[in-house]
Scaffold this active site. Sequence first.
Site, mmCIF file in Angstrom:
data_model
loop_
_atom_site.group_PDB
_atom_site.id
_atom_site.type_symbol
_atom_site.label_atom_id
_atom_site.label_comp_id
_atom_site.label_asym_id
_atom_site.label_seq_id
_atom_site.Cartn_x
_atom_site.Cartn_y
_atom_site.Cartn_z
ATOM 1 N N ASP A 43 0.875 -1.274 0.124
ATOM 2 C CA ASP A 43 0.160 -0.133 0.024
ATOM 3 C C ASP A 43 0.734 1.282 0.130
ATOM 4 O O ASP A 43 0.391 2.459 -0.017
ATOM 5 C CB ASP A 43 -1.021 -0.066 1.067
ATOM 6 C CG ASP A 43 -0.375 -0.197 2.439
ATOM 7 O OD1 ASP A 43 0.758 0.024 2.654
ATOM 8 O OD2 ASP A 43 -1.326 0.117 3.438
ATOM 9 N N SER A 44 2.360 1.031 0.221
ATOM 10 C CA SER A 44 3.062 2.031 -0.016
ATOM 11 C C SER A 44 2.846 2.960 -1.542
ATOM 12 O O SER A 44 3.376 3.912 -1.843
ATOM 13 C CB SER A 44 4.627 1.752 -0.055
ATOM 14 O OG SER A 44 4.746 0.580 -0.839
ATOM 15 N N ASP A 82 -1.123 -6.282 -0.044
ATOM 16 C CA ASP A 82 -1.032 -5.607 1.190
ATOM 17 C C ASP A 82 -2.434 -4.998 1.399
ATOM 18 O O ASP A 82 -2.775 -4.318 0.552
ATOM 19 C CB ASP A 82 -0.021 -4.339 0.970
ATOM 20 C CG ASP A 82 0.553 -3.907 2.330
ATOM 21 O OD1 ASP A 82 0.303 -4.510 3.471
ATOM 22 O OD2 ASP A 82 1.181 -2.874 2.322
ATOM 23 N N LYS A 112 -0.885 -9.474 3.502
ATOM 24 C CA LYS A 112 -0.174 -9.088 4.448
ATOM 25 C C LYS A 112 -1.081 -7.940 5.299
ATOM 26 O O LYS A 112 -1.699 -7.100 4.634
ATOM 27 C CB LYS A 112 1.200 -8.324 3.892
ATOM 28 C CG LYS A 112 1.905 -7.384 5.095
ATOM 29 C CD LYS A 112 3.054 -6.893 4.831
ATOM 30 C CE LYS A 112 3.093 -5.790 4.140
ATOM 31 N NZ LYS A 112 2.658 -4.586 5.205
ATOM 32 N N GLU A 114 -1.587 -5.368 8.927
ATOM 33 C CA GLU A 114 -0.748 -4.829 10.106
ATOM 34 C C GLU A 114 -1.248 -5.018 11.368
ATOM 35 O O GLU A 114 -2.607 -5.169 11.384
ATOM 36 C CB GLU A 114 -0.586 -3.107 10.013
ATOM 37 C CG GLU A 114 0.124 -2.699 8.470
ATOM 38 C CD GLU A 114 0.253 -1.079 8.524
ATOM 39 O OE1 GLU A 114 -0.038 -0.209 9.297
ATOM 40 O OE2 GLU A 114 0.486 -0.707 7.293
ATOM 41 N N GLU A 177 8.797 -3.874 11.092
ATOM 42 C CA GLU A 177 9.341 -2.708 10.607
ATOM 43 C C GLU A 177 9.756 -1.622 11.521
ATOM 44 O O GLU A 177 9.284 -1.468 12.582
ATOM 45 C CB GLU A 177 7.831 -2.098 9.952
ATOM 46 C CG GLU A 177 8.102 -0.688 9.085
ATOM 47 C CD GLU A 177 7.314 -0.146 8.197
ATOM 48 O OE1 GLU A 177 6.523 -0.631 7.866
ATOM 49 O OE2 GLU A 177 7.488 0.993 7.624
HETATM 50 O O1 KIV Z 1 3.449 -1.138 1.725
HETATM 51 C C1 KIV Z 1 4.709 -1.526 1.851
HETATM 52 O O2 KIV Z 1 5.579 -1.194 0.728
HETATM 53 C C2 KIV Z 1 5.201 -2.119 3.047
HETATM 54 C C3 KIV Z 1 6.499 -1.899 3.335
HETATM 55 C C4 KIV Z 1 6.696 -2.218 4.697
HETATM 56 C C5 KIV Z 1 7.409 -3.129 2.572
HETATM 57 O O3 KIV Z 1 4.346 -2.579 3.596
#
Ligand code: KIV
Length: 260
Positions: A43-44, A82, A112, A114, A177
């Site tokens: 999500d970056s 993500d 993934k 958080e 992280e």
């Molecule tokens: O969204 C992202 O790029 C991440 C980084 C921690 C790799 O979650």
Amino acid sequence: MPRITAPAIGKLKGERKAVMITAYDATSARLADEAADMILVGDSLGMVVQGRANTLAVTMDEMIYHSRIVAQCSEKAHLMGDMPFLSYQTSPADAVANAGRFLKEGGVQSVKLEGGARSLPAIEAIVRADIPVMGHIGYTPQSEHKVGTGKVNRDADTLLKDAKLLESAGVFSLLLECVPADIAAAITKAVRVPTIGIGAGPGCDGQVLVFHDILGFNPDFKPKFVKQYFDFYGQASKALKSFRDDVVKGAFPGDEHSFK
Ligand code: KIV
């Protein structure tokens, strides 16, 4: 070529370090696929693709759009999506539905998300649906308005407890992280699943960096945890100015670029 599976990533622990790189489009997907065991459609993209200040506005539809492109333009690396802000925090049912969309529409193999203890119900529900999950603890950017930008929980007991909780919930790997290196190394020893670090020191089982940071796309973003391997911005800026100069001087196109 079959893609690397989540169990195969698990087996890398103790064998060799795992490599994860983010990707968002055709070029980043092709390049990351040549170098990485895992590609994260992160999500970056809110920052590196959309130019926003943080990841919070990124939607599921946008994540799926980019995942589908990355899936189409890579073939070997394990592909992970993500989960964006509010795609899993609202309820375990929403979490399963959105993780399922990632697999069905985005073509990824795992997701993934958080958070430690607070994300447990979502993680358990997704794992029960047979969707492999990577946990993500330490600095969690989606909580930046609560914890403060870049602020990380440095309490070793809480981090270790969260890591163990996520492991028992069934995550196949853990992203750490900006966790202090000694705590990350202790977590890595304490869990059976591979830890993938970003700003978490050399003791992790693998490392991840954002594609644009490795290649130097943004000259103004150089955090301590990034090693920049290429000056993309500088090189691209020079190349584009050379093109401009050639056009203005009449040096481009030459005969070799023209049709007879
Ligand atoms: O969204 C992202 O790029 C991440 C980084 C921690 C790799 O979650």
